[in-house]
Scaffold this motif. Structure first.
Motif, mmCIF file in Angstrom:
data_model
loop_
_atom_site.group_PDB
_atom_site.id
_atom_site.type_symbol
_atom_site.label_atom_id
_atom_site.label_comp_id
_atom_site.label_asym_id
_atom_site.label_seq_id
_atom_site.Cartn_x
_atom_site.Cartn_y
_atom_site.Cartn_z
ATOM 1 N N GLY A 265 -0.943 -12.494 -64.632
ATOM 2 C CA GLY A 265 -2.143 -13.316 -64.459
ATOM 3 C C GLY A 265 -2.000 -14.673 -65.108
ATOM 4 N N THR A 266 -1.476 -14.684 -66.331
ATOM 5 C CA THR A 266 -1.285 -15.939 -67.038
ATOM 6 C C THR A 266 -0.224 -16.793 -66.365
ATOM 7 N N ALA A 267 0.843 -16.140 -65.886
ATOM 8 C CA ALA A 267 1.894 -16.874 -65.172
ATOM 9 C C ALA A 267 1.334 -17.535 -63.926
ATOM 10 N N LEU A 268 0.435 -16.847 -63.244
ATOM 11 C CA LEU A 268 -0.201 -17.387 -62.055
ATOM 12 C C LEU A 268 -0.972 -18.660 -62.389
ATOM 13 N N CYS A 269 -1.680 -18.641 -63.514
ATOM 14 C CA CYS A 269 -2.456 -19.812 -63.935
ATOM 15 C C CYS A 269 -1.538 -20.994 -64.238
ATOM 16 N N PHE A 270 -0.438 -20.737 -64.949
ATOM 17 C CA PHE A 270 0.502 -21.797 -65.259
ATOM 18 C C PHE A 270 1.066 -22.429 -63.987
ATOM 19 N N CYS A 271 1.402 -21.593 -63.024
ATOM 20 C CA CYS A 271 2.024 -22.102 -61.796
ATOM 21 C C CYS A 271 1.033 -22.868 -60.937
ATOM 22 N N VAL A 272 -0.235 -22.464 -60.936
ATOM 23 C CA VAL A 272 -1.254 -23.230 -60.223
ATOM 24 C C VAL A 272 -1.356 -24.628 -60.822
ATOM 25 N N ALA A 273 -1.363 -24.700 -62.157
ATOM 26 C CA ALA A 273 -1.426 -26.009 -62.824
ATOM 27 C C ALA A 273 -0.253 -26.891 -62.425
ATOM 28 N N ALA A 274 0.906 -26.267 -62.165
ATOM 29 C CA ALA A 274 2.089 -27.035 -61.774
ATOM 30 C C ALA A 274 1.907 -27.734 -60.437
ATOM 31 N N PHE A 275 1.087 -27.172 -59.552
ATOM 32 C CA PHE A 275 0.872 -27.747 -58.231
ATOM 33 C C PHE A 275 -0.172 -28.873 -58.229
ATOM 34 N N LEU A 276 -1.008 -28.918 -59.263
ATOM 35 C CA LEU A 276 -2.136 -29.848 -59.230
ATOM 36 C C LEU A 276 -1.672 -31.292 -59.078
ATOM 37 N N GLY A 277 -2.338 -31.986 -58.196
ATOM 38 C CA GLY A 277 -1.978 -33.357 -57.832
ATOM 39 C C GLY A 277 -2.018 -33.526 -56.329
ATOM 40 N N PHE A 278 -1.599 -32.493 -55.585
ATOM 41 C CA PHE A 278 -1.602 -32.582 -54.121
ATOM 42 C C PHE A 278 -3.004 -32.794 -53.578
ATOM 43 N N GLU A 279 -4.005 -32.252 -54.276
ATOM 44 C CA GLU A 279 -5.386 -32.309 -53.785
ATOM 45 C C GLU A 279 -6.022 -33.679 -53.984
ATOM 46 N N GLN A 280 -5.289 -34.616 -54.592
ATOM 47 C CA GLN A 280 -5.851 -35.928 -54.887
ATOM 48 C C GLN A 280 -5.808 -36.883 -53.690
ATOM 49 N N ALA A 281 -5.093 -36.534 -52.636
ATOM 50 C CA ALA A 281 -4.940 -37.452 -51.501
ATOM 51 C C ALA A 281 -6.271 -37.975 -50.957
ATOM 52 N N PRO A 282 -7.300 -37.131 -50.755
ATOM 53 C CA PRO A 282 -8.569 -37.648 -50.220
ATOM 54 C C PRO A 282 -9.264 -38.656 -51.124
ATOM 55 N N VAL A 283 -8.922 -38.664 -52.425
ATOM 56 C CA VAL A 283 -9.534 -39.623 -53.345
ATOM 57 C C VAL A 283 -9.208 -41.059 -52.926
ATOM 58 N N TYR A 284 -8.038 -41.243 -52.282
ATOM 59 C CA TYR A 284 -7.597 -42.573 -51.866
ATOM 60 C C TYR A 284 -7.933 -42.869 -50.401
ATOM 61 N N ALA A 285 -8.768 -42.029 -49.776
ATOM 62 C CA ALA A 285 -9.033 -42.168 -48.341
ATOM 63 C C ALA A 285 -9.567 -43.548 -47.967
ATOM 64 N N GLU A 286 -10.434 -44.100 -48.800
ATOM 65 C CA GLU A 286 -11.039 -45.395 -48.483
ATOM 66 C C GLU A 286 -10.037 -46.544 -48.563
ATOM 67 N N GLU A 287 -8.863 -46.275 -49.157
ATOM 68 C CA GLU A 287 -7.882 -47.330 -49.356
ATOM 69 C C GLU A 287 -6.717 -47.244 -48.366
ATOM 70 N N THR A 288 -6.889 -46.417 -47.341
ATOM 71 C CA THR A 288 -5.883 -46.313 -46.288
ATOM 72 C C THR A 288 -6.461 -46.847 -44.986
ATOM 73 N N SER A 289 -5.586 -47.207 -44.059
ATOM 74 C CA SER A 289 -6.042 -47.754 -42.789
ATOM 75 C C SER A 289 -6.494 -46.659 -41.825
ATOM 76 N N ARG A 290 -5.870 -45.479 -41.911
ATOM 77 C CA ARG A 290 -6.206 -44.370 -41.014
ATOM 78 C C ARG A 290 -6.346 -43.089 -41.831
ATOM 79 N N PRO A 291 -7.420 -42.957 -42.608
ATOM 80 C CA PRO A 291 -7.553 -41.803 -43.505
ATOM 81 C C PRO A 291 -7.555 -40.463 -42.776
ATOM 82 N N HIS A 292 -8.104 -40.430 -41.561
ATOM 83 C CA HIS A 292 -8.160 -39.173 -40.821
ATOM 84 C C HIS A 292 -6.773 -38.682 -40.428
ATOM 85 N N VAL A 293 -5.790 -39.578 -40.428
ATOM 86 C CA VAL A 293 -4.408 -39.213 -40.105
ATOM 87 C C VAL A 293 -3.562 -39.080 -41.377
#
Length: 513
Positions: free
Chosen positions: A219-247
Motif C-alpha cells: 500500500g505504501t509502495a503504491l502511494c510512493f509510485c503515484v507521487a512519482a507520476f504527478l505532473g502529467f495532470e498539469q497540462a490543462p492548467v496551461y490550456a489558455e496559453e495554447t493555440s489549440r487546447p482541445h488538441v
C-alpha cells in the motif's frame, strides 16, 4: 453559453464576448506541443524519482516487483486521463481540476477543490526545497570544502524560482526543457549500461512476476509510485496559453503518461538487473538514496557519477519551477472568479504571467522554509529533521491532495456528460472514468491508512491524522466558502469554474440599451 475560450471582441453577428481585458486572461499561443510537454514532464523530476523514490520503495517497503507497479499505475492513470482529457476539450481554464469539478458537481464542490489544489501543489513545490537545499550543501562540502546550511540554497532557490515566475512561460519552458533532456539522457545511459553489463543473475525478468507485489508494504509502495507520476495532470492548467487546447492538452497528457511509464518501468527494472532481483532490496536498504550513484560509479565511473549528482540538483530545480507555475495559475484562476482577492486574477502587463499568484507562492515557500530552518539545530551535514521532514511531510500531503482531486474529477466527468445527455456517445470514456474512480479511491484509502509510514511518524504521534487532515480541512473550508458565496453573492458563485467566460453577463449588461 460556450464551454471553451472565445475571442476578445464582439462578433459581427452580435455575439457576446467572454473576454474582459488582457489583464484578466493568460496570453494564448505561447505554448506548442513541445513546450507544454516539457513543462509538464519537468514536474515529474525523473532523476529524483529514479534516485530517490525507487530506492526507498525497494529498501523500506521491500517490494521487488516495483517495475510492475509502475505498469499497473500507468493503466490506472491512463483510465483517469481518458475522461480528464475529454473534459479539457470542453473547458479551457487555468483552474483545471476545480474548473472541471465545478462544471460537473457545481460551484460548491468546485470551491472546495480549488482550495485543495492550491494547498496540494504548494505543498509539493515547497517540499522539494528541503532535499534540494541538503543536496546543494552536500555538493559545496564535497567539491569546495565549504560547510553551507541547507536553508541558504533553499531560500536562494525560492527567490530565483519566484523571479522566473514573473517572466513569460516561453523562457520557463526552455529552462525546464534543457534540464529535463539532460537528466533523462544520463539515466538512459545508466539503463543501457546496466542491461549491457547485468549483475550475476543476468537479464532477469523476475521483477515483473506478480508474486513479487506481495507484502505488507504494498500500500505504501503504491502511494510512493503515484507521487512519482504527478505532473502529467498539469497540462490543462496551461490550456489558455495554447493555440489549440482541445488538441494539444489531450495529446500532451497521453504522451506524458506513456513516456513516464516507459521510462520509469525500464529504469526501475535496470536497477534490479544491475544488482540482481534477489539483492535489490538489500542494496537499496544499505545505500538508500545513494543507490543509483553507487551503481553508476561501478558501471560508468566517477566522472559520470559526479555529473549525475549535479543533474540531480538541476532536476529538482526544474520540478520546483514547474510546480511554481502551476500554483501561480491556480491562484490566478481563483482570483479571477472571486475565490481569492481580485488582485490575484490579473496578469503582468509586461510578461503576461500571473505575477501576483507567483508572488504568493514565493512568499509561502520562503515562510515555510524559514520556519523549518529556525527549528533546525543539526549540523550542516546532518540530513535528519527538519530537512527530511520538510520533504516527506509536505510531499505526501501534496500527493494525497492531488489523488483526491483526481478521484473527484473522475466523478465529475461522469456527472458532466450524463447531465448533458451524452452518456451514450461518451460511453467508453465514462466507463474508463468509473474504473479510475474506484482505483483511485483504493489508493486514497491505502494512503490514509499508511500515512504514518509515509511520513515516518513514531508511536503515539498525531502526524498520521494531522497531516492528511490538512487536505480534509482545505476541502471543508473551500466548501464552506462556496456555500457562503452561493448565499451572499449568487452572481459570483455562478462564475466558479467558468474562467474568462465568467464575464459574459457583465458584457451583456454593458451592451444593453
Amino acid at each position: 453559453m460556450t464551454t471553451g475560450s472565445t475571442t476578445g471582441t464582439t462578433a459581427d453577428g452580435g455575439g457576446i464576448s467572454t473576454f474582459k481585458g488582457q489583464d484578466r486572461a493568460l496570453r494564448a499561443d505561447r505554448l506548442g506541443t513541445v513546450g507544454l510537454l516539457l513543462s509538464v514532464l519537468a514536474a515529474t523530476a525523473p532523476l529524483m524519482v529514479v534516485a530517490g523514490v525507487m530506492p526507498t520503495t525497494f529498501g523500506v517497503m521491500g517490494i521487488v516487483g516495483q517495475p510492475l507497479l509502475f505498469v499497473i499505475l500507468a493503466v490506472v492513470l491512463a483510465l483517469f486521463s481518458v475522461g480528464y482529457a475529454e473534459m479539457s476539450r470542453h473547458v479551457h481554464n487555468a483552474g483545471a481540476f476545480y474548473a472541471y469539478i465545478s462544471r460537473g458537481l457545481g460551484g460548491t464542490a468546485g470551491a472546495g477543490a480549488a482550495l485543495v489544489a492550491l494547498v496540494a501543489y504548494n505543498a509539493l513545490q515547497v517540499g522539494i526545497y528541503g532535499i534540494f537545499g541538503f543536496e546543494v550543501s552536500g555538493l559545496f562540502a564535497t567539491y569546495l570544502d565549504i560547510e553551507l546550511a541547507w536553508w541558504i540554497p533553499a531560500l536562494l532557490a525560492a527567490l530565483l524560482v519566484g523571479a522566473l515566475g514573473w517572466l513569460k512561460i516561453d523562457l520557463n519552458a526552455r529552462v525546464l526543457g534543457v534540464l529535463l533532456v539532460i537528466e533523462v539522457l544520463l539515466v538512459v545511459i545508466f539503463d543501457v549500461a546496466a542491461i549491457a553489463d547485468p549483475g550475476k543473475e543476468g537479464l532477469s525478468l523476475q521483477a515483473f512476476n506478480p508474486e513479487n507485489l506481495g507484502g505488507a508494504g504494498i500500500g505504501t509502495a503504491l502511494c510512493f509510485c503515484v507521487a512519482a507520476f504527478l505532473g502529467f495532470e498539469q497540462a490543462p492548467v496551461y490550456a489558455e496559453e495554447t493555440s489549440r487546447p482541445h488538441v494539444l492538452v489531450p495529446r500532451v497528457m497521453f504522451l506524458a503518461i506513456g513516456g513516464i511509464a516507459v521510462f520509469y518501468t525500464i529504469s526501475c527494472w535496470a536497477l534490479t538487473v544491475a544488482t540482481g532481483p534477489s539483492a535489490v532490496v538489500g542494496t537499496a536498504g544499505e545505500q538508500s538514496a545513494g543507490m543509483l550513484f553507487f551503481l553508476t560509479e561501478g558501471l560508468l565511473g566517477e566522472t559520470f557519477t559526479d555529473v549525475l549528482h549535479v543533474l540531480f540538483v538541476t532536476g529538482m530545480f526544474a520540478a520546483m519551477l514547474s510546480f511554481h507555475n502551476v500554483v501561480a495559475r491556480y491562484a490566478f484562476a481563483m482570483g479571477r472568479e472571486g475565490l481569492l482577492p481580485a488582485a490575484f486574477g490579473r496578469t503582468s502587463s509586461t510578461s503576461g504571467a500571473p505575477a501576483t499568484g507567483s508572488l504568493l507562492q514565493t512568499v509561502v515557500s520562503v515562510l515555510v522554509v524559514a520556519a523549518f530552518a529556525v527549528t533546525d539545530d543539526k549540523p550542516a551535514g546532518d540530513p535528519t529533521a527538519p530537512i527530511l521532514h520538510l520533504f516527506t511531510w509536505t510531499g505526501n500531503i501534496g500527493a494525497l491532495g492531488v489523488t483526491v482531486l483526481m478521484a473527484i474529477a473522475s466523478v465529475s466527468v461522469l456527472v458532466f456528460f450524463v447531465r448533458r445527455g451524452a452518456a451514450g456517445a461518451q460511453f467508453w470514456r465514462l466507463a474508463a472514468s468509473g474504473l479510475a474512480t474506484v482505483a483511485l479511491a483504493v489508493i486514497i484509502g491505502y494512503t490514509i491508512k499508511d500515512f504514518d509510514i509515509l511520513v515516518g511518524a513514531g508511536a503515539g504521534s498525531h502526524l498520521d491524522w494531522m497531516l492528511p487532515g490538512i487536505v480534509a480541512l482545505a476541502l471543508v473550508v473551500g466548501i464552506v466558502q462556496g456555500l457562503v458565496m452561493r448565499s451572499r453573492d449568487p452572481e459570483a458563485y455562478a462564475r466558479i469554474g467558468l474562467g474568462n467566460e465568467a464575464f459574459q453577463l457583465e458584457k451583456a449588461s454593458e451592451t444593453r440599451p
